[in-house]
Motif scaffolding. Sequence first.
Motif, mmCIF file in Angstrom:
data_model
loop_
_atom_site.group_PDB
_atom_site.id
_atom_site.type_symbol
_atom_site.label_atom_id
_atom_site.label_comp_id
_atom_site.label_asym_id
_atom_site.label_seq_id
_atom_site.Cartn_x
_atom_site.Cartn_y
_atom_site.Cartn_z
ATOM 1 N N UNK A 201 -1.554 6.885 -0.975
ATOM 2 C CA UNK A 201 -0.940 6.053 0.054
ATOM 3 C C UNK A 201 -1.798 4.839 0.400
ATOM 4 N N UNK A 202 -1.142 3.699 0.495
ATOM 5 C CA UNK A 202 -1.822 2.456 0.869
ATOM 6 C C UNK A 202 -1.343 1.931 2.211
ATOM 7 N N UNK A 203 -0.078 2.190 2.543
ATOM 8 C CA UNK A 203 0.516 1.726 3.796
ATOM 9 C C UNK A 203 1.814 2.498 4.004
ATOM 10 N N UNK A 204 2.517 2.202 5.068
ATOM 11 C CA UNK A 204 3.806 2.823 5.327
ATOM 12 C C UNK A 204 4.855 1.766 5.602
ATOM 13 N N UNK A 205 6.100 2.140 5.410
ATOM 14 C CA UNK A 205 7.210 1.275 5.783
ATOM 15 C C UNK A 205 8.037 2.046 6.810
ATOM 16 N N UNK A 206 7.922 1.639 8.057
ATOM 17 C CA UNK A 206 8.538 2.354 9.166
ATOM 18 C C UNK A 206 9.728 1.556 9.692
ATOM 19 N N UNK B 181 12.910 6.168 10.031
ATOM 20 C CA UNK B 181 12.953 6.162 8.575
ATOM 21 C C UNK B 181 11.573 5.734 8.075
ATOM 22 N N UNK B 182 11.021 6.495 7.148
ATOM 23 C CA UNK B 182 9.652 6.232 6.693
ATOM 24 C C UNK B 182 9.559 6.297 5.177
ATOM 25 N N UNK B 183 8.892 5.307 4.629
ATOM 26 C CA UNK B 183 8.595 5.268 3.199
ATOM 27 C C UNK B 183 7.085 5.143 3.050
ATOM 28 N N UNK B 184 6.474 6.048 2.309
ATOM 29 C CA UNK B 184 5.035 5.975 2.048
ATOM 30 C C UNK B 184 4.817 5.023 0.871
ATOM 31 N N UNK B 185 4.049 3.968 1.099
ATOM 32 C CA UNK B 185 3.837 2.941 0.086
ATOM 33 C C UNK B 185 2.551 3.191 -0.694
ATOM 34 N N UNK B 186 2.625 3.100 -2.019
ATOM 35 C CA UNK B 186 1.462 3.238 -2.898
ATOM 36 C C UNK B 186 1.202 1.910 -3.602
ATOM 37 N N UNK C 281 2.042 1.099 -6.366
ATOM 38 C CA UNK C 281 3.227 0.732 -7.148
ATOM 39 C C UNK C 281 4.217 -0.105 -6.341
ATOM 40 N N UNK C 282 4.051 -0.122 -5.025
ATOM 41 C CA UNK C 282 4.892 -0.939 -4.149
ATOM 42 C C UNK C 282 4.153 -2.237 -3.824
ATOM 43 N N UNK C 283 4.872 -3.344 -3.754
ATOM 44 C CA UNK C 283 4.223 -4.635 -3.512
ATOM 45 C C UNK C 283 3.448 -4.636 -2.192
ATOM 46 N N UNK C 284 4.040 -4.072 -1.136
ATOM 47 C CA UNK C 284 3.354 -4.052 0.155
ATOM 48 C C UNK C 284 2.151 -3.118 0.121
ATOM 49 N N UNK C 285 2.237 -2.047 -0.642
ATOM 50 C CA UNK C 285 1.098 -1.155 -0.802
ATOM 51 C C UNK C 285 -0.026 -1.833 -1.565
ATOM 52 N N UNK C 286 0.369 -2.566 -2.596
ATOM 53 C CA UNK C 286 -0.605 -3.318 -3.384
ATOM 54 C C UNK C 286 -1.318 -4.350 -2.508
ATOM 55 N N UNK C 287 -0.564 -4.990 -1.613
ATOM 56 C CA UNK C 287 -1.153 -5.989 -0.719
ATOM 57 C C UNK C 287 -2.181 -5.354 0.211
ATOM 58 N N UNK C 288 -1.886 -4.150 0.731
ATOM 59 C CA UNK C 288 -2.834 -3.467 1.604
ATOM 60 C C UNK C 288 -4.115 -3.110 0.846
ATOM 61 N N UNK C 289 -3.960 -2.665 -0.389
ATOM 62 C CA UNK C 289 -5.109 -2.337 -1.246
ATOM 63 C C UNK C 289 -5.978 -3.590 -1.454
ATOM 64 N N UNK C 290 -5.330 -4.686 -1.806
ATOM 65 C CA UNK C 290 -6.073 -5.924 -2.072
ATOM 66 C C UNK C 290 -6.731 -6.464 -0.803
#
Length: 210
Positions: A34-39, A55-60, A62-71
Amino acid sequence: MKITLKDGSVKPYEGAMSVIDIAKDISEGLARMACAGELNGEVVDLRTVVSEDAQLNILTFNDEAGKAAYRHTTSHVLAQAVKRLHPEAKLAIGPSIDTGFYYDFDCPSFDRAALDALEAEMKKIIKEGAELERFTLPRAEAIQLMEERDEPYKVQLILDLPEDAELSFYRQGDFVDLCAGPHLMSTKNIKAFKLISSSMAYWRGDSNRA
């Protein structure tokens, strides 16, 4: 509280839970990635507490927003490395971008040898595995903190924000940065990075500024 996941399944919980704890309840493997969430359609930090039906999506990665949090977290590691090796450097901003990340500093430009040294220091920081702690401060205290740390650009950024803006910071070990997030839970979650170049820029693109 009922949490509806991306696949349509519903997870019931008796009380409030953070996004990362919900991810752990779903799967330890998912929580590790997990890198972030989409709430409810909004990208949020993994530390965000959910207290009502959502509604919740766990972002990794592989997700653009998850990638942004990682970077974005990697940019904080770079900034921490710069402050360790070049304590006179002043912090500006360090966002993620579609090709990676950057961080602006008020200091001399870095040659390849300096970039290599920063990469080595970043690897040390990642190995230390400090958790990223989010906290907020009232406006006057936020300005005082950045003044005490001799970060004039951060003070300017705070002053430019609306009076009622939430001023959030992230701490990792000995490093603190003004930042809205979101971020990974720990520096140890960063698996790979590369510093490509160092270039010159004007503060806020204004040739009359530093």
